[in-house]
Design an enzyme around this catalytic site. Structure first.
Site, PDB file in Angstrom:
ATOM      1  N   TYR A 177      -9.682  -0.365  11.304  1.00 56.66           N
ATOM      2  CA  TYR A 177     -10.903  -0.026  10.925  1.00 56.66           C
ATOM      3  C   TYR A 177     -11.510  -0.795   9.765  1.00 56.66           C
ATOM      4  O   TYR A 177     -12.575  -0.523   9.344  1.00 56.66           O
ATOM      5  CB  TYR A 177     -10.993   1.430  10.226  1.00 56.66           C
ATOM      6  CG  TYR A 177      -9.764   2.047   9.692  1.00 56.66           C
ATOM      7  CD1 TYR A 177      -9.563   1.525   8.462  1.00 56.66           C
ATOM      8  CD2 TYR A 177      -8.882   3.140  10.052  1.00 56.66           C
ATOM      9  CE1 TYR A 177      -8.403   1.954   7.704  1.00 56.66           C
ATOM     10  CE2 TYR A 177      -7.758   3.481   9.356  1.00 56.66           C
ATOM     11  CZ  TYR A 177      -7.671   2.854   8.107  1.00 56.66           C
ATOM     12  OH  TYR A 177      -6.705   3.403   7.354  1.00 56.66           O
ATOM     13  N   LYS A 178     -10.674  -1.854   9.453  1.00 55.13           N
ATOM     14  CA  LYS A 178     -11.104  -2.823   8.445  1.00 55.13           C
ATOM     15  C   LYS A 178     -11.765  -3.968   8.947  1.00 55.13           C
ATOM     16  O   LYS A 178     -12.640  -3.988   9.587  1.00 55.13           O
ATOM     17  CB  LYS A 178      -9.755  -3.097   7.837  1.00 55.13           C
ATOM     18  CG  LYS A 178      -9.145  -2.174   6.718  1.00 55.13           C
ATOM     19  CD  LYS A 178      -7.992  -2.725   6.125  1.00 55.13           C
ATOM     20  CE  LYS A 178      -6.814  -1.551   5.660  1.00 55.13           C
ATOM     21  NZ  LYS A 178      -7.757  -0.681   4.300  1.00 55.13           N
ATOM     22  N   PHE A 224       0.989  -1.173   0.036  1.00 53.73           N
ATOM     23  CA  PHE A 224      -0.010  -0.092   0.124  1.00 53.73           C
ATOM     24  C   PHE A 224       0.827   1.312   0.025  1.00 53.73           C
ATOM     25  O   PHE A 224       1.734   1.223   0.831  1.00 53.73           O
ATOM     26  CB  PHE A 224      -0.729   0.022   1.179  1.00 53.73           C
ATOM     27  CG  PHE A 224      -1.904   1.263   1.167  1.00 53.73           C
ATOM     28  CD1 PHE A 224      -3.051   0.824   0.516  1.00 53.73           C
ATOM     29  CD2 PHE A 224      -1.758   2.336   1.909  1.00 53.73           C
ATOM     30  CE1 PHE A 224      -4.053   1.929   0.367  1.00 53.73           C
ATOM     31  CE2 PHE A 224      -2.651   3.099   1.852  1.00 53.73           C
ATOM     32  CZ  PHE A 224      -3.790   3.117   0.842  1.00 53.73           C
ATOM     33  N   ARG A 270     -12.284  -5.013  -5.714  1.00 51.63           N
ATOM     34  CA  ARG A 270     -11.932  -5.459  -4.547  1.00 51.63           C
ATOM     35  C   ARG A 270     -13.092  -6.015  -3.948  1.00 51.63           C
ATOM     36  O   ARG A 270     -14.156  -5.182  -3.937  1.00 51.63           O
ATOM     37  CB  ARG A 270     -11.125  -4.764  -3.425  1.00 51.63           C
ATOM     38  CG  ARG A 270      -9.858  -4.570  -4.204  1.00 51.63           C
ATOM     39  CD  ARG A 270      -8.879  -4.090  -3.036  1.00 51.63           C
ATOM     40  NE  ARG A 270      -9.395  -3.115  -2.010  1.00 51.63           N
ATOM     41  CZ  ARG A 270      -8.874  -2.622  -0.844  1.00 51.63           C
ATOM     42  NH1 ARG A 270      -7.912  -3.062  -0.471  1.00 51.63           N
ATOM     43  NH2 ARG A 270      -9.529  -1.707  -0.065  1.00 51.63           N
ATOM     44  N   ASP A 321       3.295  -5.636   8.197  1.00 48.17           N
ATOM     45  CA  ASP A 321       1.733  -4.675   8.239  1.00 48.17           C
ATOM     46  C   ASP A 321       0.784  -5.935   8.202  1.00 48.17           C
ATOM     47  O   ASP A 321       0.724  -6.738   7.217  1.00 48.17           O
ATOM     48  CB  ASP A 321       1.889  -3.878   6.929  1.00 48.17           C
ATOM     49  CG  ASP A 321       0.604  -3.397   6.885  1.00 48.17           C
ATOM     50  OD1 ASP A 321      -0.352  -3.464   7.256  1.00 48.17           O
ATOM     51  OD2 ASP A 321       0.524  -2.069   6.158  1.00 48.17           O
TER      52      ASP A 321
END
Lengths: 416, 416
Positions: free
Chosen positions: B225-226, B128, B375, B200
């Protein structure tokens, strides 16, 4: 002994106070006299519904779409622009993000990046500790960088700014004493000597008039949970003067500071203006709470707030003066109201911490700062002159009865 | 054409799903099929009351006292320890704070501080972007430091780790494809060559089994937050293996990371364990929201979640395979479910963005990632097999009717 002026006199001041109605916009529990708004502001009543809506509508129903439809992604800028109006800055000069500590790190690095031949950071030794710790962090990442502290490595900042000084880190208002520093004059001096200035406005924004353009500082930072009433841990802000936009770099180069965050490029390209001070994804609930805190300022002038804050704190000084000597209470803040923001700090050799605890038990909430400072903030948005009188009277009673010596007030908590 | 297996077959799977009851713990609007929990998790219903209480009781009534009485100050640690249980870490090894970007900066610096003779950071070029940007930021502050990317400066990380490599930054799961990387094997290799590993876990924590001790990584970061459903912009976390405690430094040395934050010392002294990765004051409302997100995991096993997530995504692959070729849809993720987390990414040469928009208009929320990746996250806590069937069927209809070619689906928003 009855304190003078009398409580009736204080009530009379309340009845003539043009800002009296603002108190209704805050939740203040009956029986609480809150003199710690300089540490954490109370809750604006509007925040309850605002956050509820953010959770139930924006998050629960809007889901990921709310980054666009509810403007989440740009809150850093929209809140920054709102704050700019309060602080005498322009559009695009302030972003709301992260914490004060982090924004100190970014802006010090930014300043140093603009002065490649200079390697010294000059700061006040009396700064809030995290400012110094972050400056140490910056120094640790820059070869040959040094950190000089007023009062440790020199008496006066005026004499410490030299040809090697890249940036001077100032506090607009000292967190312990409430004393206002002449940032404008120091900035002029620093500029004359080729150095930049970064100023911490944690204890000035929202309580005294601030005009960043007039001060002519290069960078600024501040928190929003004190006088701006943004809520516990509400996000901080960072200011970069427009004249420097595009001319600095800083290493916390996260994707929100990228010129095109959603192009997902492999290399960093710095965003425009103060956006180059952004880093990662911001904490939406905390950002929204700040929005309610800032809205309170929509219909007031900072100059009026400042006048009332001074009058409140002057009254406190006057009342405490009448008994301070009898009980060994000293004035850490100057008695002259023109020299400080709306804060009055007192000292007591043995009892500082315990006196604050005894007052808290009576509903008068102030705080204690090492080594012996009792801080009382007089924030004009919600405090009444009668509250000031009551607070001074409680202090008088706590001292006169020696209540503060009780064991229960001498147990030190983790966080004081 | 009717898709096979049939919707009835999917419904049958739901009726046997031992995790089916968990869906009730989330707010999911009727008609929404949420396949973007890999970007922002939905709201756990418990969060509404929890945050309301935090605002009305802790902030409005408790005021500054809540740092102690409500445990605000230590939420970094209490939430970190709760997360440690989910991630196979020990007490004091994880702190919850700041953002993923910032924690990358801290942990990379920490790793580099432990390898003073080595100056290379090795990372995946497909990371990312903010991971790479932050690594660039770290590099910019360390004399002679370099950053090498897999796929740009070398084909395989296995071949890039050399005697100058201080730290290898890995992604446990690739954010575009959902592919799980063999972090354990790479860590073993890196250690053999004298390098450290920082991983990560943004796309693994909460959706696949994670055992940090077994992976034997040195540092780790992730967002919440995922899959952890902490809410928009909820705080990130940072892990430091116990064996390294007290042996690293990092320059974001704010007061919360100090050994004695309330002694207000003038110089920084690093706190214990992972607390040395703390910096400034945390965002309390966002921290509390995460607490509700984590509580959802109290009565489930990650292995059960993983099994269901795989079954959900395998069903989606199976359904899409039956029509993918007819419409130019490709599989960006591997079809083999053992290779990925619960995410399935598809490609489409012209229509990636527009197809996602057309699906959103039908209530099927996925997202788009440059250059052409659609996605779809299959998160087992709240998705039903029937949802998967409906999502695939909507995709089929969007393609068959060429609905995605409508102008309204081809307007690109700022944030996608």
């Amino acid at each position: 002994m009855a304190l003078t002026p009398t409580r009736s006199a204080a009530e009379a001041l309340d009845s003539q106070d043009p800002l009296a109605h603002k108190r209704d916009e805050f939740f203040i529990e009956e029986g609480t006299i809150y003199l710690d708004g300089n540490s954490l502001g109370p809750a604006p009543k509007a925040v309850f519904d605002s956050i509820d809506r953010t959770m139930r509508e924006e998050w629960a129903k809007g889901l990921i779409r709310s980054h666009n439809t509810a403007g989440w992604f740009m809150l850093t800028d929209t809140l920054g622009d709102r704050l700019a109006q309060l602080l005498g800055a322009g559009e695009g000069e302030i972003v709301v993000c992260d914490t004060t500590s982090l924004n100190i790190y970014k802006t010090l690095h930014a300043a140093l990046s603009m002065k490649p031949g200079r390697r010294k950071i000059v700061a006040e030794g009396t700064s809030f500790p995290t400012n110094l710790y972050m400056a140490e962090g910056v120094r640790s990442t820059l070869d040959g960088a040094t950190l000089a502290l007023e009062g440790r490595d020199g008496d006066r900042i005026e004499d410490m700014i030299d040809a090697d000084t890249a940036v001077v880190m100032l506090n607009h208002v000292d967190y312990r004493s409430g004393v206002i520093r002449d940032v404008k004059a120091l900035t002029k001096l620093a500029h004359e000597r080729g150095a930049l200035v970064m100023v911490d406005m944690c204890h000035s924004a929202g309580v005294i008039p601030v005009d960043l353009h007039d001060l002519n500082v290069d960078f600024a930072v501040g928190c929003t949970y004190k006088y701006l009433n943004g809520g516990p841990g509400s996000p901080a802000y960072a200011y970069a003067a427009k004249r420097h936009h595009g001319k600095f770099t800083q290493p916390l180069s996260g994707w929100h500071g990228h010129a095109a965050p959603f192009k997902f490029e492999q290399s960093y390209r710095q965003g425009e203006g103060a956006r180059a001070l952004l880093c990662g994804t911001q904490h939406t609930l905390s950002m929204r709470a700040l929005q309610s805190g800032l809205a309170v300022f929509d219909d007031v002038e900072i100059t009026d707030l400042y006048s009332k804050g001074r009058a409140l704190s002057d009254l406190f000084v006057q009342l405490v003066e009448s008994f301070a000597d009898d009980f060994g209470i000293g004035f850490y803040s100057p008695k002259d109201g023109t020299l400080r923001n709306g804060q009055v700090s007192l000292t007591h050799a043995e009892g500082g911490y315990a006196i604050v605890q005894a007052l808290i038990a009576r509903g008068v909430i102030g705080d204690f700062r090492q080594p012996n400072v009792m801080r009382f903030g007089f924030t004009p948005l919600y405090l009444r002159f009668a509250d000031v009188w009551d607070a001074a009277n409680h202090l008088y009673e706590v001292m006169k009865t020696e209540e503060w010596k009780e064991d229960r007030f001498n147990v030190v908590n983790t966080v004081t």
